[in-house]
Design a protein around this motif. Sequence first.
Motif, PDB file in Angstrom:
ATOM      1  N   VAL A 109       0.830  -1.208   0.000  1.00 14.73           N
ATOM      2  CA  VAL A 109       0.000   0.000   0.000  1.00 14.73           C
ATOM      3  C   VAL A 109       0.861   1.254   0.000  1.00 14.73           C
ATOM      4  O   VAL A 109       0.642   2.180  -0.790  1.00 14.73           O
ATOM      5  CB  VAL A 109      -0.938   0.007   1.221  1.00 14.73           C
ATOM      6  CG1 VAL A 109      -1.743   1.304   1.266  1.00 14.73           C
ATOM      7  CG2 VAL A 109      -1.867  -1.198   1.185  1.00 14.73           C
ATOM      8  N   ILE A 110       1.850   1.263   0.872  1.00 21.34           N
ATOM      9  CA  ILE A 110       2.645   2.477   1.076  1.00 21.34           C
ATOM     10  C   ILE A 110       3.592   2.753  -0.088  1.00 21.34           C
ATOM     11  O   ILE A 110       3.765   3.907  -0.504  1.00 21.34           O
ATOM     12  CB  ILE A 110       3.442   2.378   2.396  1.00 21.34           C
ATOM     13  CG1 ILE A 110       2.466   2.294   3.574  1.00 21.34           C
ATOM     14  CG2 ILE A 110       4.369   3.578   2.561  1.00 21.34           C
ATOM     15  CD1 ILE A 110       3.140   1.989   4.900  1.00 21.34           C
ATOM     16  N   PHE A 111       4.207   1.690  -0.612  1.00 22.34           N
ATOM     17  CA  PHE A 111       5.233   1.891  -1.624  1.00 22.34           C
ATOM     18  C   PHE A 111       4.834   1.436  -3.025  1.00 22.34           C
ATOM     19  O   PHE A 111       5.123   2.107  -4.010  1.00 22.34           O
ATOM     20  CB  PHE A 111       6.526   1.175  -1.204  1.00 22.34           C
ATOM     21  CG  PHE A 111       7.127   1.709   0.062  1.00 22.34           C
ATOM     22  CD1 PHE A 111       7.642   2.991   0.106  1.00 22.34           C
ATOM     23  CD2 PHE A 111       7.166   0.938   1.219  1.00 22.34           C
ATOM     24  CE1 PHE A 111       8.203   3.502   1.270  1.00 22.34           C
ATOM     25  CE2 PHE A 111       7.711   1.427   2.384  1.00 22.34           C
ATOM     26  CZ  PHE A 111       8.232   2.717   2.417  1.00 22.34           C
ATOM     27  N   ASN A 112       4.165   0.277  -3.117  1.00 23.93           N
ATOM     28  CA  ASN A 112       3.900  -0.266  -4.444  1.00 23.93           C
ATOM     29  C   ASN A 112       2.826   0.533  -5.198  1.00 23.93           C
ATOM     30  O   ASN A 112       2.916   0.702  -6.415  1.00 23.93           O
ATOM     31  CB  ASN A 112       3.461  -1.735  -4.339  1.00 23.93           C
ATOM     32  CG  ASN A 112       3.775  -2.505  -5.594  1.00 23.93           C
ATOM     33  OD1 ASN A 112       4.940  -2.736  -5.906  1.00 23.93           O
ATOM     34  ND2 ASN A 112       2.752  -2.881  -6.336  1.00 23.93           N
ATOM     35  N   THR A 113       1.822   1.025  -4.469  1.00 22.48           N
ATOM     36  CA  THR A 113       0.763   1.802  -5.131  1.00 22.48           C
ATOM     37  C   THR A 113       1.317   3.072  -5.779  1.00 22.48           C
ATOM     38  O   THR A 113       1.089   3.302  -6.976  1.00 22.48           O
ATOM     39  CB  THR A 113      -0.357   2.159  -4.139  1.00 22.48           C
ATOM     40  OG1 THR A 113      -0.954   0.951  -3.667  1.00 22.48           O
ATOM     41  CG2 THR A 113      -1.422   3.007  -4.823  1.00 22.48           C
TER      42      THR A 113
END
Length: 416
Positions: free
Chosen positions: A216-220
């Motif tokens: 959620v924090i990085f891949n999105t």
Amino acid sequence: MFESKYVRNILTLVGSALFAQVLALLLTPVLTRLYSPEEFGVFTAFISYSGTLAAFIFLSLEMAIVKSKSARELSSILGLMLVISIFLLSILCITIYLESTFYTLIGFNKLFDIKELVLLGVLFSATNLVLNQFITKKEKFSVYATSQVSFVALRFVFSYLFFYFGYTQYGLVFGFTLATILIIIYLSYKAEIYKERLSLKKTSFFAAFRKHKQLVIFNTPSNVINILIINFPLFFILKNFGLEAAGLFGLAYRMVMLPVTLVNKAIGQVIYKRFSAMSISDKAMLTFIIKNIFFLTLSFPCFAFIYLFGEEIFSFIFGVEWRIAGVYAALMSPFIFLSFVISPLSYYFVAYDKSDLLMMISILFLGILTLASVLLEFIDESDFIKTYTLINVAYYATVLVAVVFGIKRAQLNAKN
């Protein structure tokens, strides 16, 4: 060169991807003689905007489907995805219906007449992301292969019928949408989605989020940025040079990227599965990556041929009206070749929770592309495309270096 099961998966997916590519190449010249570049511009803008907006609907939690270890964990992930998607889709619907100024800034205002269709496109694109993850988890790669070929055929049939009945302005959009609906129904049945359960308990939501918060924090943000990097030239050309220029560019980009999109998406699913099963410090990791790169570089003569004779190829295949599209294709061929070779390796960042690094690389190059677009004065579309190509060549080279360096560092740490 690879284990037998891996070879079978690769051959199944690559074979179907290549067949779909050939089918698309055979059918598209018919459509280019029916629909004008401006009508293709509407279609290209539709799929680009809907795909970009769909990239954040599930906040990348669909990637956790493959990584889930139990039915309970999977049900928690699906429940959390449902709640998040309803919330974000609601915001999207409100802002699009209010025709927010933001959409005008990116050229989306040219699609306000079919904004309802765009919203459906977003929903369908997001649904496909989920279904592909289920297909990967259950290793039903033959189903995925069949869907790719079927989609190309169905889209052509529907697009032709809409032209025949006089719906030329949005015929390509309608054809794409109907074909997508049928493929979603097919994948849902084959992936047996109806058997999956949803957990709507708050405790399950928090547990799923804690375990997969890296996605959620990085891949999105990373996924959204990557999609913006891909679609930025279309948005820029659409806003500054109009629908016809966007249609010419869209055809050039789609035709040259067709093998990249189909083959890399197929191979990427298999690679992601392998990465998920291997330790990053595994001694065979670099060998595995080198073999994949070598396998994909065999495509170099094809891209070289496009670079040398793109204008003539497009003029002959798609009609004289599309000659300029061949010029665009030739200009983009260097970075598209690198994308073909290196893009599947991006699953490395997801499998080993290094999405933050990929996000940083992507932000850097999106920033460079944005600055170049603002600060430089472009004579025409070709001038802009040259700059776009150079920036993307540097981007994919950087991604490859990051993957190799990360694996070597992990292996060194394992020895110590």
